[in-house]
Design an enzyme around this catalytic site. Structure first.
Site, PDB file in Angstrom:
ATOM      1  N   LEU A   1      28.848  43.332 -34.803  1.00 37.52           N
ATOM      2  CA  LEU A   1      29.841  43.787 -35.773  1.00 37.52           C
ATOM      3  C   LEU A   1      31.226  43.200 -35.498  1.00 37.52           C
ATOM      4  O   LEU A   1      31.969  42.885 -36.432  1.00 37.52           O
ATOM      5  CB  LEU A   1      29.915  45.318 -35.753  1.00 37.52           C
ATOM      6  CG  LEU A   1      28.657  46.026 -36.252  1.00 37.52           C
ATOM      7  CD1 LEU A   1      28.710  47.524 -35.949  1.00 37.52           C
ATOM      8  CD2 LEU A   1      28.470  45.799 -37.744  1.00 37.52           C
TER       9      LEU A   1
ATOM     10  N   LYS B   1      30.659  32.575 -24.436  1.00 36.42           N
ATOM     11  CA  LYS B   1      30.114  33.165 -25.671  1.00 36.42           C
ATOM     12  C   LYS B   1      31.220  33.315 -26.715  1.00 36.42           C
ATOM     13  O   LYS B   1      30.987  33.158 -27.917  1.00 36.42           O
ATOM     14  CB  LYS B   1      29.505  34.536 -25.378  1.00 36.42           C
ATOM     15  CG  LYS B   1      28.206  34.499 -24.606  1.00 36.42           C
ATOM     16  CD  LYS B   1      27.678  35.927 -24.502  1.00 36.42           C
ATOM     17  CE  LYS B   1      26.582  36.084 -23.486  1.00 36.42           C
ATOM     18  NZ  LYS B   1      26.279  37.494 -23.226  1.00 36.42           N
TER      19      LYS B   1
ATOM     20  N   ASP C   1      36.745  42.439 -19.799  1.00 34.89           N
ATOM     21  CA  ASP C   1      35.513  43.117 -19.378  1.00 34.89           C
ATOM     22  C   ASP C   1      35.818  44.600 -19.216  1.00 34.89           C
ATOM     23  O   ASP C   1      36.535  45.000 -18.291  1.00 34.89           O
ATOM     24  CB  ASP C   1      35.005  42.518 -18.058  1.00 34.89           C
ATOM     25  CG  ASP C   1      33.700  43.177 -17.617  1.00 34.89           C
ATOM     26  OD1 ASP C   1      33.233  44.117 -18.299  1.00 34.89           O
ATOM     27  OD2 ASP C   1      33.144  42.746 -16.589  1.00 34.89           O
TER      28      ASP C   1
ATOM     29  N   ASN D   1      36.205  47.545 -30.662  1.00 37.30           N
ATOM     30  CA  ASN D   1      34.824  47.547 -31.151  1.00 37.30           C
ATOM     31  C   ASN D   1      33.791  47.486 -30.022  1.00 37.30           C
ATOM     32  O   ASN D   1      32.701  48.037 -30.161  1.00 37.30           O
ATOM     33  CB  ASN D   1      34.659  46.333 -32.080  1.00 37.30           C
ATOM     34  CG  ASN D   1      33.215  45.928 -32.245  1.00 37.30           C
ATOM     35  OD1 ASN D   1      32.458  46.552 -32.975  1.00 37.30           O
ATOM     36  ND2 ASN D   1      32.808  44.878 -31.530  1.00 37.30           N
TER      37      ASN D   1
ATOM     38  N   SER E   1      33.503  54.135 -33.738  1.00 32.84           N
ATOM     39  CA  SER E   1      32.635  55.224 -33.277  1.00 32.84           C
ATOM     40  C   SER E   1      31.298  55.123 -34.028  1.00 32.84           C
ATOM     41  O   SER E   1      30.866  54.010 -34.347  1.00 32.84           O
ATOM     42  CB  SER E   1      33.330  56.567 -33.504  1.00 32.84           C
ATOM     43  OG  SER E   1      32.545  57.599 -32.974  1.00 32.84           O
TER      44      SER E   1
ATOM     45  N   TYR F   1      24.390  57.561 -25.294  1.00 32.47           N
ATOM     46  CA  TYR F   1      25.177  56.800 -26.286  1.00 32.47           C
ATOM     47  C   TYR F   1      25.815  57.749 -27.318  1.00 32.47           C
ATOM     48  O   TYR F   1      27.031  57.673 -27.547  1.00 32.47           O
ATOM     49  CB  TYR F   1      24.291  55.726 -26.933  1.00 32.47           C
ATOM     50  CG  TYR F   1      24.958  54.993 -28.061  1.00 32.47           C
ATOM     51  CD1 TYR F   1      26.019  54.122 -27.820  1.00 32.47           C
ATOM     52  CD2 TYR F   1      24.545  55.181 -29.390  1.00 32.47           C
ATOM     53  CE1 TYR F   1      26.650  53.461 -28.871  1.00 32.47           C
ATOM     54  CE2 TYR F   1      25.166  54.529 -30.430  1.00 32.47           C
ATOM     55  CZ  TYR F   1      26.219  53.668 -30.166  1.00 32.47           C
ATOM     56  OH  TYR F   1      26.849  53.020 -31.211  1.00 32.47           O
TER      57      TYR F   1
ATOM     58  N   LYS G   1      29.909  58.421 -28.076  1.00 35.42           N
ATOM     59  CA  LYS G   1      30.550  58.314 -29.403  1.00 35.42           C
ATOM     60  C   LYS G   1      31.200  59.644 -29.786  1.00 35.42           C
ATOM     61  O   LYS G   1      32.231  59.667 -30.458  1.00 35.42           O
ATOM     62  CB  LYS G   1      29.509  57.864 -30.448  1.00 35.42           C
ATOM     63  CG  LYS G   1      29.004  56.443 -30.199  1.00 35.42           C
ATOM     64  CD  LYS G   1      30.046  55.392 -30.522  1.00 35.42           C
ATOM     65  CE  LYS G   1      30.102  54.229 -29.596  1.00 35.42           C
ATOM     66  NZ  LYS G   1      31.126  53.242 -29.918  1.00 35.42           N
TER      67      LYS G   1
HETATM   68  N1  NAP Z   1      25.013  48.448 -34.767  1.00 36.25           N
HETATM   69  C1  NAP Z   1      25.063  49.703 -35.175  1.00 36.25           C
HETATM   70  O1  NAP Z   1      24.158  50.192 -35.868  1.00 36.25           O
HETATM   71  C2  NAP Z   1      26.237  50.554 -34.819  1.00 36.25           C
HETATM   72  C3  NAP Z   1      26.350  51.809 -35.438  1.00 36.25           C
HETATM   73  C4  NAP Z   1      27.432  52.612 -35.127  1.00 36.25           C
HETATM   74  C5  NAP Z   1      28.390  52.159 -34.233  1.00 36.25           C
HETATM   75  N2  NAP Z   1      28.259  50.940 -33.641  1.00 36.25           N
HETATM   76  C6  NAP Z   1      29.305  50.516 -32.712  1.00 36.25           C
HETATM   77  O2  NAP Z   1      29.736  49.223 -33.059  1.00 36.25           O
HETATM   78  C7  NAP Z   1      30.311  48.588 -31.930  1.00 36.25           C
HETATM   79  C8  NAP Z   1      29.790  47.172 -31.829  1.00 36.25           C
HETATM   80  O3  NAP Z   1      28.419  47.219 -31.526  1.00 36.25           O
HETATM   81  P1  NAP Z   1      27.335  46.228 -32.153  1.00 36.25           P
HETATM   82  O4  NAP Z   1      26.372  47.080 -32.861  1.00 36.25           O
HETATM   83  O5  NAP Z   1      27.963  45.100 -32.847  1.00 36.25           O
HETATM   84  O6  NAP Z   1      26.608  45.756 -30.809  1.00 36.25           O
HETATM   85  P2  NAP Z   1      26.501  44.316 -30.100  1.00 36.25           P
HETATM   86  O7  NAP Z   1      25.997  43.321 -31.055  1.00 36.25           O
HETATM   87  O8  NAP Z   1      25.720  44.573 -28.858  1.00 36.25           O
HETATM   88  O9  NAP Z   1      28.008  43.982 -29.737  1.00 36.25           O
HETATM   89  C9  NAP Z   1      28.661  44.674 -28.711  1.00 36.25           C
HETATM   90  C10 NAP Z   1      29.833  43.863 -28.232  1.00 36.25           C
HETATM   91  O10 NAP Z   1      30.466  44.593 -27.164  1.00 36.25           O
HETATM   92  C11 NAP Z   1      30.604  43.700 -26.063  1.00 36.25           C
HETATM   93  N3  NAP Z   1      30.607  44.370 -24.767  1.00 36.25           N
HETATM   94  C12 NAP Z   1      29.607  45.062 -24.186  1.00 36.25           C
HETATM   95  N4  NAP Z   1      29.979  45.438 -22.955  1.00 36.25           N
HETATM   96  C13 NAP Z   1      31.226  44.965 -22.760  1.00 36.25           C
HETATM   97  C14 NAP Z   1      32.135  45.003 -21.697  1.00 36.25           C
HETATM   98  N5  NAP Z   1      31.824  45.585 -20.524  1.00 36.25           N
HETATM   99  N6  NAP Z   1      33.335  44.417 -21.840  1.00 36.25           N
HETATM  100  C15 NAP Z   1      33.659  43.808 -22.992  1.00 36.25           C
HETATM  101  N7  NAP Z   1      32.844  43.713 -24.038  1.00 36.25           N
HETATM  102  C16 NAP Z   1      31.639  44.289 -23.914  1.00 36.25           C
HETATM  103  C17 NAP Z   1      29.406  42.772 -26.162  1.00 36.25           C
HETATM  104  O11 NAP Z   1      29.617  41.624 -25.368  1.00 36.25           O
HETATM  105  P3  NAP Z   1      28.366  40.850 -24.658  1.00 36.25           P
HETATM  106  O12 NAP Z   1      27.681  40.093 -25.748  1.00 36.25           O
HETATM  107  O13 NAP Z   1      29.011  40.003 -23.633  1.00 36.25           O
HETATM  108  O14 NAP Z   1      27.502  41.931 -24.073  1.00 36.25           O
HETATM  109  C18 NAP Z   1      29.411  42.504 -27.652  1.00 36.25           C
HETATM  110  O15 NAP Z   1      30.375  41.550 -27.959  1.00 36.25           O
HETATM  111  C19 NAP Z   1      29.963  49.475 -30.732  1.00 36.25           C
HETATM  112  O16 NAP Z   1      31.101  50.251 -30.386  1.00 36.25           O
HETATM  113  C20 NAP Z   1      28.878  50.373 -31.273  1.00 36.25           C
HETATM  114  O17 NAP Z   1      28.843  51.610 -30.608  1.00 36.25           O
HETATM  115  C21 NAP Z   1      27.200  50.140 -33.914  1.00 36.25           C
END
Ligand code: NAP
Length: 322
Positions: A33, A58, A83, A109, A162, A195, A199
């Site tokens: 996202l 990346k 990080d 995010n 969130s 998780y 949130k």
């Molecule tokens: N996807 C959904 O359905 C959904 C629904 C509700 C909320 N969300 C929220 O949306 C946000 C983005 O998630 P996403 O779904 O896009 O997941 P994602 O594709 O796994 O992306 C997560 C991002 O966070 C980064 N990250 C993880 N650990 C980190 C750290 N220690 N330091 C800095 N960056 C870090 C990851 O980097 P790396 O690639 O290096 O790990 C990646 O860039 C999250 O807050 C999640 O809770 C997602």
């Protein structure tokens, strides 16, 4: 019901406004996202876009992809290391970002959904990344956001990503004397709910601290992107992972569609301050019953008192930045 309706029938709209001349930081923007939100922002027009990522390599790949697809000038996008698993990294990032001439949006995010218990900086990793470091960064950046608000007569936005899953739990760990200490006990940790708990903690903390930012010019809001395709479930194993992938296959939003909700919050005005956004719109009706209950309010105050202590141990006096 609201969840399924949104997944099947609502396609969030991208704001029409441009971010030309603005400086936007998106954490966790190498994938998922965050990356798609960054791409939307680049397409709409932006002064400077900072991809705050754990891996520079990346981040550079994401930048190349965004430049290729949006034709934005490559010099507009910078890749910075962040990080959230390291408090020193968060502090270094905040120091660097505080030297920017202006910041219009800090879009927090980055997040994880860890299946296995692991400690990071002395706390369970989901709590460290999604909650402690996320708010550490927010508090470290508040003075800069207040300053640019006055200097440029703008309302900088501090956005926390969130999720609707905050409503899947009522934080059973609140029954312990100390909530954060309880979350760090491996033998009692329920990683299945961790998780959603993280949130929920985000929602509780935003609702507690946003009123303290009133009158500073800084807008703080939070959002639910809906269930979206992304890398979030990358570590899931076992039967649950099959179930989750099947559910995503059936109902998840495309990543770029879900990412529109992040851009909506980044573009939102004063009406969003302290509020929960859903489908790209302020919608407090989607905040869970527990959060709004008397017990939820008591829990919110306890969570804030404990988080305040944790943050001030990491960086003495940091919560005084409010
Ligand atoms: N996807 C959904 O359905 C959904 C629904 C509700 C909320 N969300 C929220 O949306 C946000 C983005 O998630 P996403 O779904 O896009 O997941 P994602 O594709 O796994 O992306 C997560 C991002 O966070 C980064 N990250 C993880 N650990 C980190 C750290 N220690 N330091 C800095 N960056 C870090 C990851 O980097 P790396 O690639 O290096 O790990 C990646 O860039 C999250 O807050 C999640 O809770 C997602």
């Amino acid at each position: 019901m609201g969840f399924l309706y949104s997944q099947f029938f609502v396609t969030p709209k991208l704001p029409k406004r441009s971010f030309a001349g603005e400086t936007i930081i998106v954490t966790g923007s190498n994938i998922g996202l965050g990356k798609e939100a960054a791409r939307h922002i680049a397409s709409l027009g932006v002064g400077k876009l900072i991809l705050a990522v754990r891996s520079i390599q990346k981040g550079e790949e994401a930048k190349r992809d965004i430049v290729n697809t949006t034709k934005v000038d490559a010099s507009t996008i910078e890749v910075w290391q962040l990080d959230l698993g390291s408090f020193e990294s968060v502090k270094d990032f905040a120091k660097r970002a505080s030297a920017l001439p202006r910041i219009d949006v800090l879009l927090e995010n980055a997040g994880i959904a860890a299946e296995k218990f692991q400690l990071m900086e002395g706390h369970e990793s989901t709590v460290t990344v999604n909650v402690i470091s996320t708010f550490l960064l927010a508090f470290l950046m508040v003075p800069k956001l207040k300053e640019v608000s006055k200097q440029y007569n703008i309302q900088p936005r501090l956005v926390i990503v969130s999720s609707e899953v905050h409503g899947y739990t009522d934080l059973p760990e609140r029954k312990a004397d100390k909530i954060f200490e309880e979350l760090d006990v491996q033998s009692r940790a329920d990683m299945g709910s961790r998780y959603p708990v993280s949130k929920l903690l985000e929602v509780l903390v935003v609702r507690e601290i946003a009123p303290k930012l009133e009158g500073t010019g800084v807008i703080m809001n939070m959002l639910n992107p809906g269930l979206c395709h992304s890398g979030l479930s990358r570590d899931y194993t076992g039967l649950f992972s099959y179930f989750f992938e099947f559910m995503k296959f059936c109902i998840a939003r495309r990543t770029d569609v879900g990412a529109r909700t992040l851009v909506c919050s980044a573009a939102a005005g004063g009406e969003s301050h302290g509020k929960y956004m859903h489908d790209g719109l302020v919608n407090e009706g989607e905040v869970s019953k527990f959060v709004k209950s008397e017990e939820g309010v008591k829990t919110r105050q306890r969570v804030w008192a404990e988080l305040k202590d944790i943050l001030n141990k990491i960086e003495p006096g940091v919560t005084g930045n409010l």
